[in-house]
Design a protein around this motif. Structure first.
Motif, PDB file in Angstrom:
ATOM      1  N   ARG A  91       0.849  -1.184   0.000  1.00 29.07           N
ATOM      2  CA  ARG A  91       0.000   0.000   0.000  1.00 29.07           C
ATOM      3  C   ARG A  91       0.883   1.232   0.000  1.00 29.07           C
ATOM      4  O   ARG A  91       1.691   1.437   0.908  1.00 29.07           O
ATOM      5  CB  ARG A  91      -0.905  -0.008   1.244  1.00 29.07           C
ATOM      6  CG  ARG A  91      -1.625   1.308   1.518  1.00 29.07           C
ATOM      7  CD  ARG A  91      -2.737   1.584   0.522  1.00 29.07           C
ATOM      8  NE  ARG A  91      -3.246   2.943   0.673  1.00 29.07           N
ATOM      9  CZ  ARG A  91      -4.211   3.315   1.521  1.00 29.07           C
ATOM     10  NH1 ARG A  91      -4.768   2.414   2.322  1.00 29.07           N
ATOM     11  NH2 ARG A  91      -4.625   4.567   1.569  1.00 29.07           N
ATOM     12  N   ARG A  92       0.744   2.035  -1.021  1.00 33.08           N
ATOM     13  CA  ARG A  92       1.528   3.254  -1.142  1.00 33.08           C
ATOM     14  C   ARG A  92       0.710   4.442  -0.675  1.00 33.08           C
ATOM     15  O   ARG A  92      -0.462   4.592  -1.032  1.00 33.08           O
ATOM     16  CB  ARG A  92       1.981   3.431  -2.589  1.00 33.08           C
ATOM     17  CG  ARG A  92       2.656   4.761  -2.897  1.00 33.08           C
ATOM     18  CD  ARG A  92       1.684   5.673  -3.609  1.00 33.08           C
ATOM     19  NE  ARG A  92       2.291   6.946  -3.997  1.00 33.08           N
ATOM     20  CZ  ARG A  92       1.611   7.935  -4.569  1.00 33.08           C
ATOM     21  NH1 ARG A  92       0.319   7.783  -4.843  1.00 33.08           N
ATOM     22  NH2 ARG A  92       2.205   9.057  -4.880  1.00 33.08           N
ATOM     23  N   TYR A  93       1.319   5.277   0.152  1.00 31.34           N
ATOM     24  CA  TYR A  93       0.674   6.489   0.658  1.00 31.34           C
ATOM     25  C   TYR A  93       1.403   7.712   0.106  1.00 31.34           C
ATOM     26  O   TYR A  93       2.634   7.803   0.193  1.00 31.34           O
ATOM     27  CB  TYR A  93       0.734   6.551   2.189  1.00 31.34           C
ATOM     28  CG  TYR A  93       0.015   5.439   2.894  1.00 31.34           C
ATOM     29  CD1 TYR A  93      -1.323   5.565   3.272  1.00 31.34           C
ATOM     30  CD2 TYR A  93       0.680   4.255   3.216  1.00 31.34           C
ATOM     31  CE1 TYR A  93      -1.986   4.541   3.943  1.00 31.34           C
ATOM     32  CE2 TYR A  93       0.024   3.228   3.887  1.00 31.34           C
ATOM     33  CZ  TYR A  93      -1.301   3.375   4.240  1.00 31.34           C
ATOM     34  OH  TYR A  93      -1.949   2.368   4.911  1.00 31.34           O
ATOM     35  N   ASP A  94       0.649   8.630  -0.454  1.00 32.91           N
ATOM     36  CA  ASP A  94       1.211   9.917  -0.872  1.00 32.91           C
ATOM     37  C   ASP A  94       1.171  10.851   0.328  1.00 32.91           C
ATOM     38  O   ASP A  94       0.226  11.611   0.512  1.00 32.91           O
ATOM     39  CB  ASP A  94       0.410  10.497  -2.041  1.00 32.91           C
ATOM     40  CG  ASP A  94       0.926  11.876  -2.465  1.00 32.91           C
ATOM     41  OD1 ASP A  94       2.003  12.298  -1.980  1.00 32.91           O
ATOM     42  OD2 ASP A  94       0.233  12.536  -3.267  1.00 32.91           O
ATOM     43  N   VAL A  95       2.215  10.799   1.156  1.00 32.91           N
ATOM     44  CA  VAL A  95       2.222  11.606   2.376  1.00 32.91           C
ATOM     45  C   VAL A  95       2.588  13.062   2.089  1.00 32.91           C
ATOM     46  O   VAL A  95       2.647  13.872   3.007  1.00 32.91           O
ATOM     47  CB  VAL A  95       3.164  11.013   3.443  1.00 32.91           C
ATOM     48  CG1 VAL A  95       2.680   9.636   3.871  1.00 32.91           C
ATOM     49  CG2 VAL A  95       4.609  10.943   2.939  1.00 32.91           C
ATOM     50  N   GLY A  96       2.813  13.377   0.818  1.00 33.96           N
ATOM     51  CA  GLY A  96       2.994  14.772   0.429  1.00 33.96           C
ATOM     52  C   GLY A  96       1.676  15.487   0.220  1.00 33.96           C
ATOM     53  O   GLY A  96       1.634  16.696   0.030  1.00 33.96           O
ATOM     54  N   SER A  97       0.561  14.726   0.250  1.00 32.64           N
ATOM     55  CA  SER A  97      -0.770  15.328   0.168  1.00 32.64           C
ATOM     56  C   SER A  97      -1.435  15.209   1.532  1.00 32.64           C
ATOM     57  O   SER A  97      -1.163  14.279   2.299  1.00 32.64           O
ATOM     58  CB  SER A  97      -1.626  14.618  -0.884  1.00 32.64           C
ATOM     59  OG  SER A  97      -2.000  13.322  -0.437  1.00 32.64           O
ATOM     60  N   LYS A  98      -2.339  16.124   1.825  1.00 31.61           N
ATOM     61  CA  LYS A  98      -2.987  16.118   3.135  1.00 31.61           C
ATOM     62  C   LYS A  98      -3.795  14.850   3.357  1.00 31.61           C
ATOM     63  O   LYS A  98      -3.725  14.232   4.421  1.00 31.61           O
ATOM     64  CB  LYS A  98      -3.869  17.363   3.290  1.00 31.61           C
ATOM     65  CG  LYS A  98      -3.103  18.676   3.325  1.00 31.61           C
ATOM     66  CD  LYS A  98      -4.047  19.852   3.552  1.00 31.61           C
ATOM     67  CE  LYS A  98      -3.292  21.177   3.597  1.00 31.61           C
ATOM     68  NZ  LYS A  98      -2.800  21.586   2.270  1.00 31.61           N
ATOM     69  N   ILE A  99      -4.574  14.436   2.360  1.00 32.34           N
ATOM     70  CA  ILE A  99      -5.410  13.257   2.542  1.00 32.34           C
ATOM     71  C   ILE A  99      -4.553  11.998   2.669  1.00 32.34           C
ATOM     72  O   ILE A  99      -4.829  11.116   3.502  1.00 32.34           O
ATOM     73  CB  ILE A  99      -6.453  13.120   1.395  1.00 32.34           C
ATOM     74  CG1 ILE A  99      -7.447  11.990   1.710  1.00 32.34           C
ATOM     75  CG2 ILE A  99      -5.789  12.903   0.055  1.00 32.34           C
ATOM     76  CD1 ILE A  99      -8.286  12.229   2.935  1.00 32.34           C
ATOM     77  N   GLY A 100      -3.491  11.894   1.884  1.00 30.84           N
ATOM     78  CA  GLY A 100      -2.599  10.748   1.979  1.00 30.84           C
ATOM     79  C   GLY A 100      -1.892  10.696   3.324  1.00 30.84           C
ATOM     80  O   GLY A 100      -1.724   9.623   3.916  1.00 30.84           O
TER      81      GLY A 100
END
Length: 288
Positions: free
Chosen positions: A250-259
């Motif tokens: 599972r990849r999370y885009d932690v550069g976005s608020k929702i991620g």
């Protein structure tokens, strides 16, 4: 050839998280109680790599400090008999050989990777983007290294994304060899949905041959007025084999608020010391 070095570009301005990132690097924002960049470094370690170069920028000194010793803090924890915390703090400074170099001008990801040329030398290397945290049984980078050992060529870490989101990523065009591997014939940086050749997106993990440095040295500014790594990789496809690997996890885009919020919730629920009380709290929330 064995992959012995990893590069983590961390020079971005973090504008998606302003005002929090006005004084704090986005890579130091915590998922529960650990900076996001530490998750990336731990993935590198779990994949068998011992040397990592972090590409930093202005006002990013706290990243280097995080992986250095904190003598005063350690002394205080020792005097107050907080042995568990002391061990955790000391472990951070001993976990891996950390090197840093500053990207003096914000010229894009391609330029950031080019800044690693002296560190890497003439050998293949890994690149891990700090905005992408991958939760998987086998570390994502380790999966990539295994693919490199099989194909001995540049490997791009990819996953399918929603078609309406293809304009956020570098998109792969190529031939599907099996359920996990594509031969890459072309790459398109952030295409409009109607112009995207596929919905297979590069998601922050790469193993790249050193030929990329010669290419990036001559790569012109592209999307956003920046030197794009995708443009360099596109040229690399024309002179040597490049493959795309659909990694597991599972990849999370932690550069976005929702991620970032999704990752925070999921990582908290994995913690034995937080799971039960956090679940109990979540059940009290009225989502209407």
């Amino acid at each position: 050839m064995k992959i012995k070095k990893a590069v983590i570009p961390a020079a971005g301005l973090g504008t998606r998280f302003l005002p929090a990132t006005k004084a704090i690097p986005k890579e130091m924002l915590p998922l529960v109680d650990k900076p996001t960049i530490q998750y990336i470094v731990e993935e590198v370690i779990a994949s068998g790599i011992e040397d990592v170069l972090i590409i930093t920028g202005r006002n990013k000194g706290s990243i280097e400090e995080h992986f250095d010793r904190a003598v005063e803090l350690e002394d205080n924890l020792e005097k107050t008999h907080k042995e568990e915390l002391l061990e955790e703090v000391r472990k951070i400074s001993k976990m891996i050989n950390i090197h840093t170099v500053r990207q003096k001008d914000p010229l894009g990801l391609g330029h950031a990777v080019y800044c690693a040329k002296s560190f890497v030398g003439n050998e293949p290397f890994a690149v891990l983007l700090g905005d992408d945290v991958v939760d998987s049984k086998k570390p994502c980078l380790k999966q990539m290294i295994e693919m490199f050992e099989e194909y001995n060529s540049t490997i791009l870490g990819v996953q399918p994304v929603a078609w309406e989101n293809v304009n956020k990523y570098g998109i792969v065009s190529g031939e599907k060899l099996n359920d996990k591997i594509y031969t890459v014939k072309d790459l398109v940086e952030k295409p409009a949905m109607e112009k995207a050749p596929t919905n297979i997106a590069i998601l922050g993990r790469y193993i790249i041959t050193p030929k990329i440095f010669e290419i990036l040295e001559n790569t012109k500014k592209g999307v956003g007025g920046e030197i794009q790594l995708t443009d360099g990789l596109k040229d690399l496809c024309n002179i040597e084999d490049v493959f795309a690997y659909i990694f597991e996890g599972r990849r999370y885009d932690v550069g976005s608020k929702i991620g970032f919020l999704e990752a925070t919730v999921d990582f908290a629920l994995k913690r034995d010391d937080l799971r039960d009380s956090f679940k109990a709290y979540l059940r009290t929330i009225n989502l209407d």
